[in-house]
Design a protein around this motif. Structure first.
Motif, short mmCIF file in Angstrom:
data_model
loop_
_atom_site.label_atom_id
_atom_site.label_comp_id
_atom_site.label_asym_id
_atom_site.label_seq_id
_atom_site.Cartn_x
_atom_site.Cartn_y
_atom_site.Cartn_z
N SER A 130 -6.57 68.11 -29.68
CA SER A 130 -7.52 68.97 -30.38
C SER A 130 -7.69 68.61 -31.85
O SER A 130 -8.54 69.19 -32.54
N LYS A 131 -6.89 67.67 -32.35
CA LYS A 131 -6.93 67.33 -33.77
C LYS A 131 -7.35 65.89 -33.98
O LYS A 131 -7.10 65.01 -33.17
N THR A 132 -7.99 65.68 -35.13
CA THR A 132 -8.33 64.32 -35.54
C THR A 132 -7.11 63.68 -36.20
O THR A 132 -6.07 64.30 -36.37
N GLY A 133 -7.27 62.44 -36.60
CA GLY A 133 -6.16 61.72 -37.21
C GLY A 133 -5.67 60.61 -36.29
O GLY A 133 -5.86 60.67 -35.07
N ILE A 134 -5.03 59.61 -36.87
CA ILE A 134 -4.55 58.49 -36.08
C ILE A 134 -3.09 58.69 -35.70
O ILE A 134 -2.37 59.48 -36.31
N ALA A 135 -2.67 57.96 -34.69
CA ALA A 135 -1.26 57.99 -34.29
C ALA A 135 -0.41 57.33 -35.37
O ALA A 135 -0.86 56.40 -36.06
N LYS A 136 0.82 57.80 -35.51
CA LYS A 136 1.68 57.27 -36.57
C LYS A 136 1.92 55.77 -36.42
O LYS A 136 2.08 55.06 -37.42
N ALA A 137 1.89 55.28 -35.19
CA ALA A 137 2.13 53.85 -34.96
C ALA A 137 1.00 52.98 -35.49
O ALA A 137 1.16 51.77 -35.65
N GLU A 138 -0.15 53.59 -35.78
CA GLU A 138 -1.32 52.83 -36.21
C GLU A 138 -1.54 52.85 -37.72
O GLU A 138 -2.46 52.20 -38.22
N VAL A 139 -0.71 53.59 -38.44
CA VAL A 139 -0.95 53.81 -39.86
C VAL A 139 -0.95 52.50 -40.65
O VAL A 139 -1.89 52.21 -41.42
N PHE A 140 0.07 51.69 -40.48
CA PHE A 140 0.20 50.50 -41.31
C PHE A 140 -0.91 49.49 -41.02
O PHE A 140 -1.41 48.83 -41.93
N GLU A 141 -1.31 49.39 -39.77
CA GLU A 141 -2.39 48.47 -39.42
C GLU A 141 -3.70 48.92 -40.07
O GLU A 141 -4.46 48.10 -40.59
N LEU A 142 -3.97 50.23 -40.04
CA LEU A 142 -5.20 50.74 -40.64
C LEU A 142 -5.18 50.53 -42.16
O LEU A 142 -6.18 50.08 -42.73
N VAL A 143 -4.08 50.85 -42.79
CA VAL A 143 -4.00 50.66 -44.25
C VAL A 143 -4.21 49.19 -44.61
O VAL A 143 -4.97 48.86 -45.54
N ALA A 144 -3.57 48.30 -43.88
CA ALA A 144 -3.73 46.87 -44.15
C ALA A 144 -5.18 46.43 -43.97
O ALA A 144 -5.71 45.65 -44.79
#
Length: 232
Positions: A130-144
């Motif tokens: 029900s919520k937006t946002g990315i999975a924690k495992a994807e954070v570093f890839e997205l930031v990079a």
């Protein structure tokens, strides 16, 4: 209590929570969340000393923007790519980036008006559908990806909303997890010009003091300042 009294009480509680854990009160920003509240109510908070307002929806922000003038507006709700253009020159920070597609649209629109937009990566820690946002495992890839492709964005940190618990204390484990991700980002070798990681946005009316104890630098408080929202 009046909105002024509410604001001052929340400000006092924010400052006391910071002091309890050896932090400086000024290192934690109280962001007044204005969703479903009218300009006259916002003005009361401004008069009490509020500097930063956070709005969930683009249209609501636009409806208030010319009438109410805080030092800074923040967009904290889900942002559709087709609405980025409407707010790019009106907000200081976008708290809810959760895809490279959205980041690239923000980058394009920021370039068009010759500014650099500060953003936060929204993480869905419990991976709630029900919520937006990315999975924690994807954070570093997205930031990079953002750092490598978006010249007109600064990644300032992360934002999260924990699952609703039975008590405020139920949020603590999620705040600790967010703090861990935040610290890893801060300690990574990201270029500081593109990713000056210094912002951890978490904690709302029910649990903002626990969020501060766990390291929040922005707490987002609405109903405890303005009262319950009128959804009519």
């Amino acid at each position: 209590m009046s909105i002024r009294e509410n604001y001052l009480e929340i400000l006092k509680r924010k400052n006391e929570a910071a002091k309890r854990v050896g932090r400086k009160p000024e290192d934690v920003l109280l962001l007044a969340v204005t969703k479903k509240h009218v300009p006259s109510e916002l003005q009361e908070a401004l008069d009490a000393g509020a500097t930063d307002f956070g709005e969930n929806k683009v249209q609501e922000l636009l409806s208030k923007y010319d009438e109410i003038h805080p030092e800074r507006w923040h967009l904290i709700g889900h942002l559709q790519t087709n609405k980025v253009k409407q707010v790019i020159d009106k907000v200081t920070m976008i708290h809810s980036v959760d895809s490279i597609k959205l980041a690239k649209e923000i980058d394009k629109r920021a370039a068009a008006v010759d500014l650099v937009m500060d953003i936060l990566i929204e993480i869905n820690l419990a991976e709630e559908e029900s919520k937006t946002g990315i999975a924690k495992a994807e954070v570093f890839e997205l930031v990079a990806s953002i750092v490598n492709t978006c010249d007109h964005i600064r990644v300032r940190g992360i934002m999260c909303i924990p699952p609703r618990g039975d008590t405020p204390e139920d949020s603590r484990k999620y705040f600790r997890e967010a703090r861990s991700i935040y610290d890893k980002l801060r300690n990574s070798e990201l270029p500081t010009a593109r990713a000056p990681i210094d912002t951890l946005s978490m904690g709302m009316s029910a649990d903002f003091e626990i969020a501060i104890e766990e390291g929040a630098t922005i707490v987002r408080v609405g109903s405890s300042i303005f009262g319950q929202r009128d959804y009519r």
